[in-house]
Scaffold this active site. Structure first.
Site, PDB file in Angstrom:
ATOM      1  N   LYS A 276      57.717 -25.232  50.304  1.00  0.00           N
ATOM      2  CA  LYS A 276      57.149 -26.543  50.643  1.00  0.00           C
ATOM      3  C   LYS A 276      55.625 -26.492  50.561  1.00  0.00           C
ATOM      4  CE  LYS A 276      56.506 -29.627  54.623  1.00  0.00           C
ATOM      5  NZ  LYS A 276      56.737 -29.777  56.083  1.00  0.00           N
ATOM      6  N   ASP A 281      49.439 -33.142  55.974  1.00  0.00           N
ATOM      7  CA  ASP A 281      50.506 -34.043  56.403  1.00  0.00           C
ATOM      8  C   ASP A 281      50.045 -34.921  57.558  1.00  0.00           C
ATOM      9  OD1 ASP A 281      52.885 -35.307  56.843  1.00  0.00           O
ATOM     10  OD2 ASP A 281      53.822 -33.622  57.883  1.00  0.00           O
ATOM     11  N   LYS A 288      51.453 -39.255  62.514  1.00  0.00           N
ATOM     12  CA  LYS A 288      51.462 -38.313  63.619  1.00  0.00           C
ATOM     13  C   LYS A 288      50.400 -38.688  64.652  1.00  0.00           C
ATOM     14  CE  LYS A 288      52.705 -34.283  60.760  1.00  0.00           C
ATOM     15  NZ  LYS A 288      53.934 -33.876  61.467  1.00  0.00           N
ATOM     16  N   ASP A 299      50.593 -27.132  56.364  1.00  0.00           N
ATOM     17  CA  ASP A 299      51.930 -27.586  55.993  1.00  0.00           C
ATOM     18  C   ASP A 299      52.334 -27.177  54.576  1.00  0.00           C
ATOM     19  OD1 ASP A 299      54.198 -28.710  57.056  1.00  0.00           O
ATOM     20  OD2 ASP A 299      53.761 -30.732  56.395  1.00  0.00           O
ATOM     21  N   ASP A 358      57.634 -38.942  58.108  1.00  0.00           N
ATOM     22  CA  ASP A 358      57.122 -37.644  58.554  1.00  0.00           C
ATOM     23  C   ASP A 358      58.159 -36.541  58.367  1.00  0.00           C
ATOM     24  OD1 ASP A 358      55.231 -35.894  59.562  1.00  0.00           O
ATOM     25  OD2 ASP A 358      55.835 -36.202  61.643  1.00  0.00           O
ATOM     26  N   GLU A 360      59.095 -35.469  55.510  1.00  0.00           N
ATOM     27  CA  GLU A 360      58.830 -35.496  54.073  1.00  0.00           C
ATOM     28  C   GLU A 360      59.108 -34.179  53.377  1.00  0.00           C
ATOM     29  OE1 GLU A 360      55.789 -32.971  55.319  1.00  0.00           O
ATOM     30  OE2 GLU A 360      56.489 -34.790  56.283  1.00  0.00           O
ATOM     31  N   ARG A 362      61.548 -32.073  53.529  1.00  0.00           N
ATOM     32  CA  ARG A 362      62.907 -31.917  52.991  1.00  0.00           C
ATOM     33  C   ARG A 362      63.104 -32.738  51.732  1.00  0.00           C
ATOM     34  NH1 ARG A 362      65.274 -33.925  58.575  1.00  0.00           N
ATOM     35  NH2 ARG A 362      63.322 -32.892  59.136  1.00  0.00           N
TER      36      ARG A 362
END
Length: 512
Positions: A276, A281, A288, A299, A358, A360, A362
């Site tokens: 990933k 993010d 967030k 991230d 959020d 995202e 996956r």
């Protein structure tokens, strides 16, 4: 804009030398000390003559040294020793001193204490050469690429001295010692590369620049690399990557790395890695909280670790074929960002209802997993800073490992053996039902918070070919240390789970 001072992940790491004796240029001798009971201690290492060991033990006892784990005591060197001072690091009992992880952590603690020293020699290498190198080098790692070279009073600061670590071993020229040092050096350089990626600020590391840096390092090691830009991603149907990346002015990328092992045993095994790579993010429209959002520079830790593992495999010339898929996006809120309620078509055709923008990671991993499975690998490992639920379940230092049970357990055991602590977690069937959507094939989250780490893995499972042995590593906490340094782990990027991935790759090359 401040430009970084260094470009090589090995630039700030100590120079490593094998030797059998101290040299006059050595400023500090680092030794291990064990507790033998009744407040007695014993210095370890053949560099000390019998009389010197007794003199050192008396000096250490005089200042209260107990030999307890990671205790640091520095005293003047015994007479006749070719060094100015001795730094003793506690290893606990003699039995505890035989644990490689104890050696790594002790070496790391000592490295931070010796960060201003020039030449250091150590006998910890006699306990475990690889563990000593990993602990000392990773413990001494520092990321200061964006610090200006100015002292507090405005005067120019003196340049950093290059640190040299002399590893004292009984047979420094032996093939085994050289091989252990070469392996350890390859691993720590690759971990440092992953740490550097994670620690680079998001205004400097965004999808395009991240891709460029990975490709440059890969090509320098003979690893093939290809980058798909935003137009190619749209044309290719990578709906997860495009959907997450469309809210940013910095468009997404997808990097494909291919390492082909040398001919011989093991090259018939194909392994796929997916990481990933969310370079920052915000959560997108499902934004967030502002508090601690700066930590979301981490991230992309999964992609950083996967890249580092491929670099290490190339340096170690592992007899495997490895493909790595690194989707890279910046998840931002804007007028073009995807919305909760949107339906996207993932690479391969599966449709997903986006309930929470959020969640995202996956979405981009799903595209990468389908692409990776097209090569029909025997094994697939994906790595992601995926869920806050990982930290709720396992804390900030323990990766959750999910997937095909046999392979999940194999990866978890190896992870613990190298000190990265992976722990096997289940994939309950009942949670999979909660990912069903009335208007799409899947929803990207459930309608509850129960088992969040597990439901995220169950989402990914839908995209894994059933004949592939698969492991998913959630490293949301372990990839980035927001607390104080400990052992050989610095504040910031940790490089977890590069060492796990490398050890798993070596195990596959050995056992298939």
């Amino acid at each position: 804009m401040v430009q970084p001072k260094q470009s090589s992940p090995a630039a700030s790491l100590p120079k490593l030398l094998l030797d059998s004796a101290l040299r006059q240029a050595d400023e500090v001798l680092l030794i291990g000390v064990v507790s033998t009971g009744d407040d007695e201690i014993e210095p370890l290492g053949s560099a000390l003559a019998s009389g010197q060991a007794d003199e050192l033990a008396r000096a250490l006892r005089a200042v209260g040294a107990k030999g307890k784990a990671f205790e640091l005591v520095r005293v003047p060197a015994p007479s006749g020793l070719n060094t100015t001072s001795v730094l003793a690091v506690g290893l606990g009992t003699r039995e505890e001193s035989k644990n490689p992880e104890r050696v790594r952590r002790a070496a790391g603690v000592a490295a931070r204490a010796l960060s201003e020293a020039g030449n250091v020699a150590t006998t910890l290498s006699e306990l475990d050469l690889g563990a000593t190198v990993e602990g000392f080098v990773l413990g001494g790692y520092r990321f200061d690429a964006y610090k200006t070279n100015t002292a507090k009073n405005g005067a120019a600061a003196p340049p950093d001295r290059a640190q040299q670590l002399r590893l004292l071993v009984q047979s420094p020229r032996s093939a085994q010692a050289k091989a252990e040092l070469a392996r350890a050096r390859s691993i720590v350089e690759s971990v440092a590369a992953a740490r550097d990626f994670v620690n680079t600020p998001p205004n400097h590391l965004y999808p395009d620049s991240f891709a460029a840096r990975v490709v440059a390092l890969a090509k320098s090691l003979g690893v093939q690399a290809e980058v798909l830009d935003e137009k190619q991603l749209v044309k290719g149907g990578y709906g997860g990557v495009v959907g997450v990346g469309q809210g940013s002015s910095r468009p997404p990328r997808l990097v494909k790395l291919e390492y082909r092992g040398r001919s011989g045993k093991g090259t018939e095994v194909d392994v796929a890695l997916v990481g990933k790579g969310v370079t920052f993010d915000t959560g997108g429209i499902s934004i967030k909280p502002a508090v601690n959002m700066e930590n979301m520079t981490s991230d992309m830790g999964g992609a950083a670790a996967v890249a580092g593992a491929v670099f290490a495999a190339a340096k170690l010339a592992l007899p495997l074929n490895i493909t790595a898929t690194l989707p890279m996006v910046e998840n931002m809120p804007s007028s073009t960002a995807q919305r909760p309620g949107d339906v996207i078509t993932q690479y391969g055709g599966t449709t997903t209802l986006v309930i929470n923008t959020d969640a995202e990671g996956r979405l981009i991993l799903a595209d990468g997993i389908v692409l990776a499975c097209e090569r029909k690998p025997a094994y697939l490992i994906d790595v992601a800073t995926l869920t806050g639920a990982q930290m709720i379940a396992l804390g900030s230092r323990t990766p959750g490992v999910m997937g095909t049970e046999d392979f999940r357990d194999r990866v978890s055991e190896i992870s613990r053996s190298v000190g990265e602590g992976g722990w096997p977690m289940p994939l309950p069937e009942e949670l999979a039902d909660d990912l069903k959507s009335p208007i799409a094939d899947l929803a990207n989250v459930t309608n509850h918070r129960n088992g969040g780490m597990l439901s995220a893995a169950l989402f990914l499972k839908e995209f894994v070919s059933p004949d592939v042995s698969w492991a998913h590593l959630d490293v949301a906490g372990p990839a980035y240390n927001t607390g104080s340094a400990h052992g050989y782990t610095p504040k910031g990027g940790t490089g977890v789970p590069v060492r796990t991935l490398v050890a798993v790759l070596e195990d596959i090359a050995e056992r298939g």
